[in-house]
Design an enzyme around this catalytic site. Structure first.
Site, short mmCIF file in Angstrom:
data_model
loop_
_atom_site.label_atom_id
_atom_site.label_comp_id
_atom_site.label_asym_id
_atom_site.label_seq_id
_atom_site.Cartn_x
_atom_site.Cartn_y
_atom_site.Cartn_z
N LEU A 516 50.51 45.87 57.42
CA LEU A 516 50.82 47.29 57.67
C LEU A 516 49.62 48.16 57.35
O LEU A 516 49.50 49.28 57.83
CB LEU A 516 52.02 47.72 56.83
CG LEU A 516 53.37 47.11 57.20
CD1 LEU A 516 54.42 47.49 56.17
CD2 LEU A 516 53.80 47.58 58.58
N GLY A 517 48.76 47.67 56.51
CA GLY A 517 47.60 48.47 56.14
C GLY A 517 46.95 47.87 54.92
O GLY A 517 47.51 46.96 54.29
N GLY A 519 44.33 49.01 51.43
CA GLY A 519 43.67 50.11 50.72
C GLY A 519 42.89 49.58 49.54
O GLY A 519 42.56 48.39 49.49
N ALA A 520 42.62 50.48 48.62
CA ALA A 520 41.79 50.14 47.47
C ALA A 520 42.46 49.08 46.60
O ALA A 520 41.79 48.35 45.88
CB ALA A 520 41.54 51.39 46.64
N GLY A 522 44.87 46.68 47.63
CA GLY A 522 45.27 45.42 48.23
C GLY A 522 45.83 45.65 49.62
O GLY A 522 45.70 46.74 50.19
N VAL A 524 49.02 45.53 52.46
CA VAL A 524 50.47 45.68 52.56
C VAL A 524 50.97 44.93 53.78
O VAL A 524 50.39 45.02 54.86
CB VAL A 524 50.87 47.16 52.69
CG1 VAL A 524 52.38 47.31 52.58
CG2 VAL A 524 50.18 48.00 51.63
N LYS A 540 53.19 44.67 48.89
CA LYS A 540 51.79 44.95 48.62
C LYS A 540 51.22 43.85 47.74
O LYS A 540 51.70 43.61 46.63
CB LYS A 540 51.63 46.31 47.92
CG LYS A 540 50.18 46.67 47.63
CD LYS A 540 50.04 48.02 46.99
CE LYS A 540 50.26 49.14 47.97
NZ LYS A 540 49.01 49.62 48.60
N ASP A 634 44.46 59.02 43.75
CA ASP A 634 44.04 58.73 45.12
C ASP A 634 44.93 59.43 46.14
O ASP A 634 45.38 58.83 47.10
CB ASP A 634 44.05 57.21 45.33
CG ASP A 634 43.20 56.78 46.53
OD1 ASP A 634 42.35 57.58 46.98
OD2 ASP A 634 43.40 55.66 47.03
#
Ligand SMILES: *[C@@H]1O[C@H](CO)[C@@H](O)[C@H](O)[C@H]1NC(C)=O
Ligand SMILES: *[C@@H]1O[C@H](CO)[C@@H](O)[C@H](O)[C@H]1NC(C)=O
Ligand SMILES: *[C@@H]1O[C@H](CO)[C@@H](O)[C@H](O)[C@H]1NC(C)=O
Ligand SMILES: *[C@@H]1O[C@H](CO)[C@@H](O)[C@H](O)[C@H]1NC(C)=O
Ligand SMILES: *[C@@H]1O[C@H](CO)[C@@H](O)[C@H](O)[C@H]1NC(C)=O
Ligand SMILES: *[C@@H]1O[C@H](CO)[C@@H](O)[C@H](O)[C@H]1NC(C)=O
Ligand SMILES: *[C@@H]1O[C@H](CO)[C@@H](O)[C@H](O)[C@H]1NC(C)=O
Length: 800
Positions: A516-517, A519-520, A522, A524, A540, A634
């Site tokens: 799904l995406g 980021g900083a 880990g 998802v 996640k 964030d």
């Protein structure tokens, strides 16, 4: 007979000595003229006599070829040719017949020469401005001392790109020191610490900080204004600006040995003394305001030396001191730092020496960059014990339930009311066992060690068992205390977190197939419960976890799990199995606010205001309504998710604490893309909830203006950084251009303006100026009046 000749010459020289003492030439200096270094102060004067060029004796047999204020008792030096290589008595400076200005030492070796622009020098002159020039027949200056400043600039002097002023080493040691002020080739005007003994830039501690630097020259005009101009002559930034009567005052701007750039004035001899100034040099203004807090270099000692701390005295000057138990390496040069006056704690496990040490408390003191271990949610007592039982620990910092362990050399030390918390300095209390020399070895002599070791062996086993027992009691107690401290958030009486096995989650996500995406923290993955009628979940996988203890992870997950607010993404479970650390969240079907806001169908003004309220309330909840505060660290549109009814929810909260903060901090230069991250983050200052307020301010601007904070596809350069552009518009009373061509918003200008003012308050560079989220919510709702916001960067301004 041959021997008597030199004596004869000497005798002659002594005879003419009184004459030479007053041999101060003014006016043009013709080719062939020279001066020699002896203690007679002979010099070349400017026509008015205000300035002199010549030799100054600064140490026993060391002369500086210099320019100084000649009519005042201080005889202040403003320029020198050979600051790093003083010359002995008998050295000379000569304007040769070919028009070269050369400094030779006594043995005839060339020490320095003026590199002029071209040949054709026909005379030299000491001018009344303090500029020493080599000029051609047509009075064109082929070389000027003004082009090669040392640590001072004077009225009418200009600093071009690439020019730097380097501070003296000490007040009366004119060698290159530890700080510099420079106009870089890229147009930035910056104060730096240097990598001493080199003069290369180390850490910036003040800058004009414009997002599009275009500084071309620094100008010091005759009436006391020092400012940065663009190539086209526009004034960009005032640097130090104070109206001064050039008729009555001498003035100068000097980067002093303590790193502060100061503008000084001195009443001229004979000027009417109807003024308020006392005799001598008076400081008009200076930058930076508090140097102790400003220097945050990853390398280097800071404003003071290693292991010392800096504080601003009543005289506004930084003062360097040693903590108790430490003393200056060199009392005459305190910036060389402090040394321990006692023998460090032994790391020998069989004699832990914990009884021989105790702490000296120093409130409001910190060495922000020297920590090697950090513990959240601890008590002061725990912090003390942790440092006491650790031979590496020289100092512990305790602040708001946080404990940092520090070891030497400690850097960037400061004592200031804004610091908060306290430093616990570990000092040896019994010095009875000290060897005669205080600089004794850290570890005991091997032979004594073996001896005491064998004698005490039996006893030491007993001791170890005992201390282990004590430790386990202590740790289980402290753990209990820790858990007691964390109380559930007000609106969440029950916690309903599921503990998953890794196998379960692997299955739920189809072996982590649909991403799904990321980021900083880990990546998802989308998943579905294998039971509970296949409800969709987001899993996640934390990949950049610090290898903290399991307990730490559980504690943090519980804190996150206890939150419950309609504007927060709900955590439903977790997995904590061996290497695997995963968090399971409710699934948000409408993706992130970033896609929504910057996509094709921009939400209308009303919906955007609702989104702003929702995020503000979610943050308020995290900051103030849970008994254990959660700082997000964030906040950005990518981290705001929308559920099926487009309700915005904050995701990824509580994770900053799980991640070792230093891994995500990038210590890039002061200048850079203004993103969502507050300036203090890059400076490694303590993170407070105000860091989220800043990010929220940027997000609010994006919501108002329907564009990204940083956007290169804009009409004009001045619009690239939204934070700057929005403030400019607001300041010029043109807020409407920000929502131009959006009828609904234009008709609601009062609210647009209110939101804009709140956003500007939130993005103040000075964290303490930013309002708390509670105030932000009230202001957005119109429940309280919104005062006029200052320029977000104003505290970086001239007088700081
Ligand atoms: C120095 O020489 C220049 C050029 O020859 C002349 O214009 C100027 O007046 C002279 N200054 C003095 C003080 O003699
Ligand atoms: C040179 O100047 C210093 C400082 O002003 C003064 O103390 C000294 O007496 C002067 N020496 C001579 C020989 O004039
Ligand atoms: C300087 O100029 C004067 C008059 O203009 C001339 O007489 C003289 O020769 C020149 N000197 C040099 C060194 O060019
Ligand atoms: C100035 O300080 C530097 C650095 O400690 C030293 O090397 C130099 O000798 C000093 N100069 C004088 C004149 O004392
Ligand atoms: C110096 O600069 C200030 C501010 O720009 C200006 O007001 C003043 O007139 C200037 N003085 C001179 C002598 O140019
Ligand atoms: C001068 O340059 C600055 C910065 O480069 C720019 O903002 C300004 O509009 C220019 N002014 C003129 C009159 O060209
Ligand atoms: C420790 O050293 C200090 C300073 O040298 C001295 O005043 C003090 O009496 C000593 N204490 C013991 C216990 O020896």
């Amino acid at each position: 007979m041959a021997l008597t000749f030199p004596y004869y010459v000497c005798f002659l020289l002594l005879l003419v000595h009184p004459f030479l003492a007053s041999a101060q030439t003014s006016g043009n200096i013709s080719l062939g003229a020279s001066l020699s270094a002896k203690n007679d102060n002979s010099s070349w004067l400017s026509p008015s006599g205000d300035f002199a060029f010549g030799f100054r004796q600064v140490v026993q047999n060391g002369f500086l070829l210099a320019i100084w204020f000649n009519k005042i008792p201080e005889q202040t030096i403003v320029w020198s040719a050979n600051r790093n290589s003083l010359v002995p008595s008998g050295s000379t400076v000569q304007l040769t017949s070919k028009g070269l200005l050369i400094l030779n030492d006594k043995a005839g070796r060339q020490i320095w020469t003026a590199i002029s622009l071209g040949t054709g020098v026909t005379y030299a002159a000491m001018l009344d401005t303090g500029n020493f020039v080599l000029a051609s027949n047509g009075s064109v200056n082929l070389w000027e001392s003004f082009d090669e400043p040392t640590d001072t600039i004077l009225p009418t002097q200009i600093m071009n790109q690439g020019t730097e002023l380097i501070a003296n080493y000490l007040e009366t040691n004119y060698s290159n020191g530890r700080f510099k002020f420079m106009l870089q080739g890229d147009g930035n005007l910056i104060l730096y610490t240097v990598s001493y003994p080199f003069t290369t830039s180390n850490a910036a501690y003040w800058s004009t900080q414009s997002s599009i630097p275009s500084g071309y020259q620094v100008v010091y005009n005759q009436t006391g204004y020092i400012y940065l101009i663009a190539r086209n002559g526009t004034v960009l930034n005032p640097v130090l600006s104070n109206p001064v009567s050039a008729q009555d005052f001498y003035q100068r701007a000097t980067i002093d040995y303590d790193g502060i750039l100061r503008q000084y004035v001195h009443l001229k001899p004979g000027a009417s003394s109807s003024t308020k100034w006392p005799v001598g040099w008076n400081i008009l203004s200076f930058i930076p305001g508090n140097i102790c807090l400003r220097i945050e270099g990853a390398t280097g000692s800071g404003a003071c030396g290693y292991n010392s701390y800096c504080s601003i005295g009543n005289d506004q000057r930084p003062s360097c001191q040693c903590p108790e138990g430490y003393s200056f390496v060199d009392p005459n040069d305190v910036r060389q730092g402090c040394k321990q006056d006692f023998v460090s704690q032994s790391c020998d496990l069989s004699s832990p020496e914990t009884d021989s040490f105790s702490f000296v408390d120093m409130p409001n003191t910190d060495w922000p960059l020297s920590d090697y271990e950090y513990f959240g949610s601890s008590s002061e007592d725990w912090c003390r014990q942790a440092c006491l039982g650790d031979c590496y620990c020289d100092v512990a910092i305790f602040r708001d339930g946080n404990c940092w362990k520090k070891k030497m050399p400690l850097s960037n030390g400061r004592m200031d009311p804004s610091t908060g918390g306290k430093a616990l300095i570990k000092v040896r209390t019994d010095n009875s066992t000290l060897p005669a020399a205080t600089s004794g070895p850290k570890r005991k002599d091997r032979s004594t060690l073996i001896l005491t070791g064998s004698v005490l062996l039996g006893f030491s086993i007993v001791l170890n068992v005992l201390s282990m027992a004590v430790a386990s009691v202590f740790f289980s107690r402290s753990k209990k205390e820790k858990e007691d401290k964390i109380q559930p958030c007000q609106s969440m009486p029950d916690m309903n977190l599921k503990s998953f096995t890794y196998e379960e989650l692997k299955k739920a996500t189809g072996d982590f197939q649909e991403e799904l995406g990321s980021g900083a923290f880990g990546t998802v993955y989308k998943g579905a419960y294998t039971h509970e009628n296949g409800k969709t979940i987001a899993v996640k996988r934390l990949d950049k976890m610090v290898a903290e203890g399991e307990q730490e992870f559980k504690t943090e997950v519980k804190v996150i799990g206890r939150t419950n607010h309609k504007n927060l993404v709900q955590l439903v479970g977790f997995c904590n199995e061996g290497q695997h650390r995963l968090l399971v969240y409710e699934y948000m079907s409408n993706g992130s606010l970033a896609t929504f806001l910057f996509g094709d169908s921009v939400p209308n003004w009303y919906r955007r205001t609702q989104i702003a309220f929702a995020i503000a309330r979610g943050l308020l909840y995290l900051h103030e309504e849970c008994s254990s505060q959660i700082i997000h660290c964030d906040i950005k549109p990518q981290n705001i998710l929308l559920d099926e009814s487009l309700t915005p929810k904050i995701s990824d909260f509580g994770l900053a604490k799980l991640l070792k903060t230093d891994q995500t901090r990038t210590t890039t230069a002061l200048r850079g893309t203004k993103g969502y991250v507050a300036p203090e983050w890059f400076k490694n200052l303590p993170v407070t909830a105000k860091i989220d307020v800043y990010s929220f301010g940027i997000l609010l601007l994006e919501l108002i203006c329907r564009r990204r904070n940083f956007d290169l596809e804009v009409k004009e350069q001045s619009q690239i950084v939204l934070a700057d552009y929005a403030y400019d518009c607001y300041k010029e009373g043109k807020s409407h251009v920000l929502v131009e061509d959006e009828e609904e918003a234009v008709e609601d200008m009062k609210k647009v303006e209110r939101f804009l003012m709140v956003a500007i308050w939130c993005i103040q560079e000075e964290p303490s100026l930013r309002p708390a989220m509670k105030k932000v919510v009230q202001m957005l709702e119109g429940a309280v009046h919104v005062p006029i916001p200052p320029d977000p960067a104003s505290f970086i301004g001239s007088t700081d």
